[in-house]
Design a protein around this motif. Sequence first.
Motif, PDB file in Angstrom:
ATOM      1  N   ARG A 196       0.808  -1.218   0.000  1.00  0.00           N
ATOM      2  CA  ARG A 196       0.000   0.000   0.000  1.00  0.00           C
ATOM      3  C   ARG A 196       0.840   1.267   0.000  1.00  0.00           C
ATOM      4  NH1 ARG A 196      -3.502  -0.562   5.140  1.00  0.00           N
ATOM      5  NH2 ARG A 196      -3.800   1.648   4.692  1.00  0.00           N
ATOM      6  N   TRP A 197       2.158   1.140   0.061  1.00  0.00           N
ATOM      7  CA  TRP A 197       3.018   2.315   0.222  1.00  0.00           C
ATOM      8  C   TRP A 197       3.536   2.846  -1.102  1.00  0.00           C
ATOM      9  CZ3 TRP A 197       4.096   5.061   4.636  1.00  0.00           C
ATOM     10  CH2 TRP A 197       3.606   4.514   5.833  1.00  0.00           C
ATOM     11  N   LEU A 198       3.542   4.178  -1.204  1.00  0.00           N
ATOM     12  CA  LEU A 198       4.192   4.893  -2.300  1.00  0.00           C
ATOM     13  C   LEU A 198       5.281   5.784  -1.715  1.00  0.00           C
ATOM     14  CD1 LEU A 198       1.078   6.080  -4.361  1.00  0.00           C
ATOM     15  CD2 LEU A 198       2.665   4.249  -4.994  1.00  0.00           C
ATOM     16  N   PHE A 199       6.342   6.018  -2.506  1.00  0.00           N
ATOM     17  CA  PHE A 199       7.492   6.791  -2.027  1.00  0.00           C
ATOM     18  C   PHE A 199       8.040   7.627  -3.172  1.00  0.00           C
ATOM     19  CE2 PHE A 199      12.052   7.345  -1.246  1.00  0.00           C
ATOM     20  CZ  PHE A 199      12.100   7.694   0.097  1.00  0.00           C
ATOM     21  N   ALA A 200       8.293   8.911  -2.909  1.00  0.00           N
ATOM     22  CA  ALA A 200       8.904   9.803  -3.896  1.00  0.00           C
ATOM     23  C   ALA A 200       9.999  10.614  -3.208  1.00  0.00           C
ATOM     24  CB  ALA A 200       7.860  10.733  -4.506  1.00  0.00           C
ATOM     25  N   HIS A 201      11.012  11.015  -3.998  1.00  0.00           N
ATOM     26  CA  HIS A 201      12.204  11.664  -3.442  1.00  0.00           C
ATOM     27  C   HIS A 201      12.701  12.736  -4.402  1.00  0.00           C
ATOM     28  CE1 HIS A 201      16.844  11.333  -3.183  1.00  0.00           C
ATOM     29  NE2 HIS A 201      16.463  12.159  -2.218  1.00  0.00           N
ATOM     30  N   ASN A 202      13.160  13.819  -3.838  1.00  0.00           N
ATOM     31  CA  ASN A 202      13.917  14.838  -4.571  1.00  0.00           C
ATOM     32  C   ASN A 202      15.225  15.050  -3.832  1.00  0.00           C
ATOM     33  OD1 ASN A 202      14.797  17.024  -6.135  1.00  0.00           O
ATOM     34  ND2 ASN A 202      13.734  18.492  -4.832  1.00  0.00           N
ATOM     35  N   GLY A 203      16.335  14.974  -4.542  1.00  0.00           N
ATOM     36  CA  GLY A 203      17.639  15.136  -3.915  1.00  0.00           C
ATOM     37  C   GLY A 203      18.593  14.056  -4.388  1.00  0.00           C
ATOM     38  N   LEU A 204      19.553  13.716  -3.543  1.00  0.00           N
ATOM     39  CA  LEU A 204      20.522  12.700  -3.950  1.00  0.00           C
ATOM     40  C   LEU A 204      21.298  12.168  -2.759  1.00  0.00           C
ATOM     41  CD1 LEU A 204      23.724  14.311  -5.544  1.00  0.00           C
ATOM     42  CD2 LEU A 204      22.144  15.530  -4.021  1.00  0.00           C
ATOM     43  N   VAL A 205      21.779  10.937  -2.907  1.00  0.00           N
ATOM     44  CA  VAL A 205      22.824  10.390  -2.051  1.00  0.00           C
ATOM     45  C   VAL A 205      24.143  10.689  -2.757  1.00  0.00           C
ATOM     46  CG1 VAL A 205      23.841   8.312  -1.046  1.00  0.00           C
ATOM     47  CG2 VAL A 205      21.334   8.572  -1.129  1.00  0.00           C
ATOM     48  N   ARG A 206      24.975  11.482  -2.133  1.00  0.00           N
ATOM     49  CA  ARG A 206      26.222  11.890  -2.789  1.00  0.00           C
ATOM     50  C   ARG A 206      27.221  10.738  -2.865  1.00  0.00           C
ATOM     51  NH1 ARG A 206      24.677  16.638  -0.035  1.00  0.00           N
ATOM     52  NH2 ARG A 206      24.283  18.336  -1.526  1.00  0.00           N
ATOM     53  N   ASP A 207      27.974  10.728  -3.955  1.00  0.00           N
ATOM     54  CA  ASP A 207      28.937   9.649  -4.234  1.00  0.00           C
ATOM     55  C   ASP A 207      28.252   8.288  -4.131  1.00  0.00           C
ATOM     56  OD1 ASP A 207      30.880  11.513  -4.664  1.00  0.00           O
ATOM     57  OD2 ASP A 207      31.935  11.180  -2.779  1.00  0.00           O
ATOM     58  N   TYR A 208      27.055   8.218  -4.722  1.00  0.00           N
ATOM     59  CA  TYR A 208      26.254   7.003  -4.608  1.00  0.00           C
ATOM     60  C   TYR A 208      26.979   5.741  -5.074  1.00  0.00           C
ATOM     61  CZ  TYR A 208      22.332   3.778  -5.161  1.00  0.00           C
ATOM     62  OH  TYR A 208      21.497   2.685  -5.097  1.00  0.00           O
ATOM     63  N   PRO A 209      27.724   5.761  -6.173  1.00  0.00           N
ATOM     64  CA  PRO A 209      28.413   4.525  -6.582  1.00  0.00           C
ATOM     65  C   PRO A 209      29.351   3.983  -5.511  1.00  0.00           C
ATOM     66  CG  PRO A 209      28.384   6.074  -8.399  1.00  0.00           C
ATOM     67  CD  PRO A 209      27.889   6.825  -7.189  1.00  0.00           C
ATOM     68  N   ALA A 210      29.941   4.887  -4.709  1.00  0.00           N
ATOM     69  CA  ALA A 210      30.890   4.448  -3.681  1.00  0.00           C
ATOM     70  C   ALA A 210      30.193   3.776  -2.504  1.00  0.00           C
ATOM     71  CB  ALA A 210      31.718   5.634  -3.186  1.00  0.00           C
ATOM     72  N   VAL A 211      28.948   4.184  -2.214  1.00  0.00           N
ATOM     73  CA  VAL A 211      28.255   3.662  -1.027  1.00  0.00           C
ATOM     74  C   VAL A 211      27.143   2.683  -1.372  1.00  0.00           C
ATOM     75  CG1 VAL A 211      28.774   5.770   0.266  1.00  0.00           C
ATOM     76  CG2 VAL A 211      26.608   5.589  -0.961  1.00  0.00           C
ATOM     77  N   ARG A 212      26.858   2.527  -2.649  1.00  0.00           N
ATOM     78  CA  ARG A 212      25.699   1.744  -3.069  1.00  0.00           C
ATOM     79  C   ARG A 212      25.723   0.320  -2.511  1.00  0.00           C
ATOM     80  NH1 ARG A 212      24.283  -0.063  -9.284  1.00  0.00           N
ATOM     81  NH2 ARG A 212      22.231  -0.968  -8.844  1.00  0.00           N
ATOM     82  N   ARG A 213      26.839  -0.352  -2.606  1.00  0.00           N
ATOM     83  CA  ARG A 213      26.903  -1.749  -2.165  1.00  0.00           C
ATOM     84  C   ARG A 213      26.571  -1.865  -0.684  1.00  0.00           C
ATOM     85  NH1 ARG A 213      30.565  -5.190   0.243  1.00  0.00           N
ATOM     86  NH2 ARG A 213      30.448  -7.387  -0.429  1.00  0.00           N
ATOM     87  N   ASP A 214      27.183  -1.022   0.136  1.00  0.00           N
ATOM     88  CA  ASP A 214      26.930  -1.085   1.579  1.00  0.00           C
ATOM     89  C   ASP A 214      25.467  -0.800   1.903  1.00  0.00           C
ATOM     90  OD1 ASP A 214      29.585  -1.643   1.867  1.00  0.00           O
ATOM     91  OD2 ASP A 214      30.113   0.231   2.872  1.00  0.00           O
ATOM     92  N   LEU A 215      24.867   0.159   1.203  1.00  0.00           N
ATOM     93  CA  LEU A 215      23.465   0.482   1.451  1.00  0.00           C
ATOM     94  C   LEU A 215      22.555  -0.676   1.067  1.00  0.00           C
ATOM     95  CD1 LEU A 215      23.235   4.204   0.210  1.00  0.00           C
ATOM     96  CD2 LEU A 215      23.696   3.355   2.525  1.00  0.00           C
ATOM     97  N   MET A 216      22.819  -1.280  -0.073  1.00  0.00           N
ATOM     98  CA  MET A 216      21.948  -2.354  -0.544  1.00  0.00           C
ATOM     99  C   MET A 216      22.058  -3.601   0.317  1.00  0.00           C
ATOM    100  SD  MET A 216      22.101  -1.954  -4.702  1.00  0.00           S
ATOM    101  CE  MET A 216      20.595  -2.887  -4.962  1.00  0.00           C
ATOM    102  N   LEU A 217      23.242  -3.862   0.860  1.00  0.00           N
ATOM    103  CA  LEU A 217      23.403  -5.040   1.705  1.00  0.00           C
ATOM    104  C   LEU A 217      22.642  -4.919   3.023  1.00  0.00           C
ATOM    105  CD1 LEU A 217      27.176  -5.922   1.146  1.00  0.00           C
ATOM    106  CD2 LEU A 217      25.168  -7.192   0.343  1.00  0.00           C
TER     107      LEU A 217
END
Length: 277
Positions: free
Chosen positions: A107-128
Motif C-alpha cells: 500500500r506504500w508509495l514513495f517519492a524523493h527529490n535530492g541525492l545520495v552523494r557519491d552514490y556509486p561508492a556507497v551503493r553496495r553497503d546500502l543495498m546489503l
Amino acid sequence: MCRWLAYTGNPIHLEAVLFRAKHSLIDQSLHSRLGHTTTNGDGFGIGWYGHPTDIPFRYRCIQPAWSDRNLREAARAIRAPLFVAHVRAATGTPSQETNCHPFRYGRWLFAHNGLVRDYPAVRRDLMLAIAPELFPLIEGSTDSEVMFYLALTFGLERAPVAALERMVGFIEETGRKHGVGEPLNMTVCATDGEQIVAVRYSSEGQSRSLFHSTSFRHLRDLYPDDPRILAAGQNAFLVLSEPLVDLPGWWEAIPESTAVVARGGEIEQYPFTPELA
C-alpha cells in the motif's frame, strides 16, 4: 533535480494540479523556479488510491511529462482522494521506467527529490543493509529506490517518521565511512493511502524547497468563492516542491530538518533527527 507533490482530501481530478494550476507540476517540469535544475524531463510518474486500503495504482513513463498525451488524458479521467506525482531530473542513473517515481510496495508509495552523494561508492553497503525478503523487489538503479527499501527495512510500515530517521542516519554513517562529508540531500514523501508523511532534510542544512498548504478552513475564509478550495474540502492537504499558485496565505514553507504528517484533516510537524540504525 526533481519536483513532486502529494494531495489528500475530497476526490479531485489529477489535472487540477498537474495541468490546470498556474504553476502546475507540468509547468514545473519545464520551468522550475525553485529547483536545483530548471527542467525536469527524465521521466515522470503518478500514483493514486481508489480507496485508502487498496494497493495504489501507478503510471510511470520515461518521456518528459509535458509531451506525454496519455498523461493528459489520464489526469483528465482520474479522480482520487489521495495521489502522488513526480517529475524527474536524473542524477547519474539512466532514464528508464523502473527509475521513475513513485516507488511502490504494498500500500506504500514513495517519492524523493535530492541525492545520495557519491552514490556509486556507497551503493553496495546500502543495498546489503536491505532486508533479504525485500531485496529481490528492487527493480531500478536509483539511490531513491534504495532509500525506500531501507526505510521499509527499518520499519516504515509501523512507525514512518522513526523509520525515515533510521534510514537517513544509516546513509549518513555509511557515507562518512567512505569519506563523504555531506552524504544526503532530500525531500521525501511516503504514504500508505491513509496518511502522508513528508520530510525536508539534508546533511548540509540546505535542503531542496518544500511547502505545504495552510488550513483549507482558513483558505475558505480568505477565498470563499474559489472553486478549487470548495472542491478539495476543509480537510484537504497538499505538500509540494513548489507552490502551484501565488496567493497570499495559501502556502507555508516547511523548515529544515522537519517531518510533516497529514492524516484525517490533522497536520502535525515534528523535528527530524537522524538516528543510527
